[in-house]
Scaffold this active site. Structure first.
Site, PDB file in Angstrom:
ATOM      1  CG  MET A 183      -3.676   7.427   2.820  1.00  0.00           C
ATOM      2  SD  MET A 183      -2.931   8.968   2.241  1.00  0.00           S
ATOM      3  CE  MET A 183      -2.998   8.757   0.452  1.00  0.00           C
ATOM      4  CG  ASP A 184      -2.250   0.904   4.280  1.00  0.00           C
ATOM      5  OD1 ASP A 184      -2.509   1.822   5.074  1.00  0.00           O
ATOM      6  OD2 ASP A 184      -2.741  -0.233   4.374  1.00  0.00           O
ATOM      7  CB  ILE A 185       1.536   2.414  -1.081  1.00  0.00           C
ATOM      8  CG1 ILE A 185       0.703   1.161  -1.405  1.00  0.00           C
ATOM      9  CG2 ILE A 185       2.762   2.496  -1.987  1.00  0.00           C
ATOM     10  CD1 ILE A 185       0.011   1.203  -2.745  1.00  0.00           C
TER      11      ILE A 185
END
Length: 376
Positions: free
Chosen positions: A170-172
């Site tokens: 999700m961060d990526i």
């Protein structure tokens, strides 16, 4: 060769963990001067403390931190101290981009929000990452958003429990969305001279990435379920098979012509002519039968020999590799960042731009290693 595209750009990174810092390293790889502003009150980016058991307890540059912090300098500031806040404001006068990751309202409390910094530098582009958008003050955590966006529910084997992805996906995904937004804002500034606020949330970046799983529900009315490696719309696609040598491979058969070639290579030409298997539509309806028959046939093959035959006939297939095996590939070696005796890093940029020189990056910075009065 031309100089890196962002050679004279100054980026201030008011972000920690993975999403924001990934964007900072992206700009560093394109030649920008990236100054990582770390919170002096908490001894910097929390990932400086996320260490494996095999790493020294006293290192402030552990492996996790190295995933997204190449090419930067570090400056520790406590924005609650007036002099240190003014030091930031002086840097903002020179800056092109600010990357921030605060809960809604926190940047305003610290006086580092977009409106405040824009009053100092109207050309400033400010990228802000939140967990759930400006109207929801919850903090965003990758594992929680994986759960709330459906990724954990879909990931795992049928009949098993939800499984978190092995990276902070999700961060990526959020980092990629912010990169795109910042590049659009930079293009707009070239045309208008004006800065801009760019906002992205972890949850909306995740929902955007549901892709065909989302439209299977929204368009076809079928609620996606946990399927392991299988694909809901294609068979066999993503399915894993074990060869007689014990090694595994994956198939990605996208059309009926490829399926016929696969059957021929496996010595089962007649299988592709069976009505239940002849078309992808029918194979989806007879998924279990197809996979059982393919498992039997592939279980009689040596993996390397079979892969050579499949690749020679342009049948999509690949070996299931361990991480050391991944980095043994020449294409993966090209993705490594190197500098002297430092351990290698991994590039944020996987594309190539003709005539653009690649920036030579310094290794991830020690905490508060920036001492100059201005950016070089």
């Amino acid at each position: 060769m031309e100089n890196p595209i962002f050679k004279d750009m100054l980026v201030l990174e008011l972000a920690s963990v993975l999403a924001g810092p990934s964007v900072g390293q992206f700009f560093a790889e394109l030649g920008a001067n990236v100054l990582k502003i770390e919170n002096a009150a908490t001894n910097g980016d929390v990932t400086r403390n996320w260490k494996l058991t095999t790493e020294p307890a006293d290192t402030d540059i552990p492996a996790y931190f190295c995933a997204a912090n190449w090419g930067k300098k570090s400056l520790a500031l406590n924005f609650k101290e007036k002099e240190e806040l003014q030091q930031l404001y002086k840097l903002v006068q020179q800056a092109d981009v600010v990357i921030a990751s605060y809960k809604p309202g926190d940047a305003e409390k610290l006086a580092v929000d977009y409106e405040t910094l824009r009053s100092i530098n109207p050309r400033l582009i400010y990228g802000h990452i939140t967990g759930y958008g400006a109207a929801d003050d919850r903090a965003g955590y990758d594992a929680v958003v994986q759960a709330e966006s459906g990724f954990m529910y879909l990931n795992g084997e049928p009949g098993g429990g939800p499984v978190k992805m092995p990276v902070a996906l999700m961060d990526i995904l959020t980092a990629h969305q912010l990169k795109e937004g910042l590049l659009v804002a930079l293009l707009r500034r070239e045309r208008t001279g004006e800065g801009q606020l760019v906002e992205v949330s972890l949850l909306q970046a995740a929902v955007s990435a549901l892709a065909n799983q989302a439209t299977n529900y929204l368009v076809a009315g079928q609620e996606p379920k946990r399927m392991g490696s299988d694909h809901p719309n294609i068979v066999p696609y993503g399915s894993v098979y074990t060869c007689k040598c014990g090694k595994q491979l994956v198939l990605a058969i996208g059309d009926d012509r490829q399926f016929r070639k696969l059957c021929t290579i496996l010595g089962a030409e007649g299988m592709a002519a069976i009505p239940a298997y002849a078309t992808n539509y029918s194979r989806v309806q007879h998924r279990q039968e197809v996979n059982e028959r393919l498992s039997q046939l592939i279980g009689q093959q040596d993996r390397e020999g079979l892969l050579q035959q499949l690749q020679a006939q342009h049948v999509p297939a690949g070996a299931i590799y361990t991480i050391p095996e991944v980095f043994a590939q020449p294409q993966a070696q090209e993705m490594l960042l190197r500098n002297g005796d430092a351990k290698p890093g991994v590039r944020q940029i996987a594309f190539k731009v003709q005539h653009q020189e690649q920036a030579q990056l310094t290794p991830p910075p020690s905490y508060n290693n920036y001492k100059e009065d201005k950016i070089d």
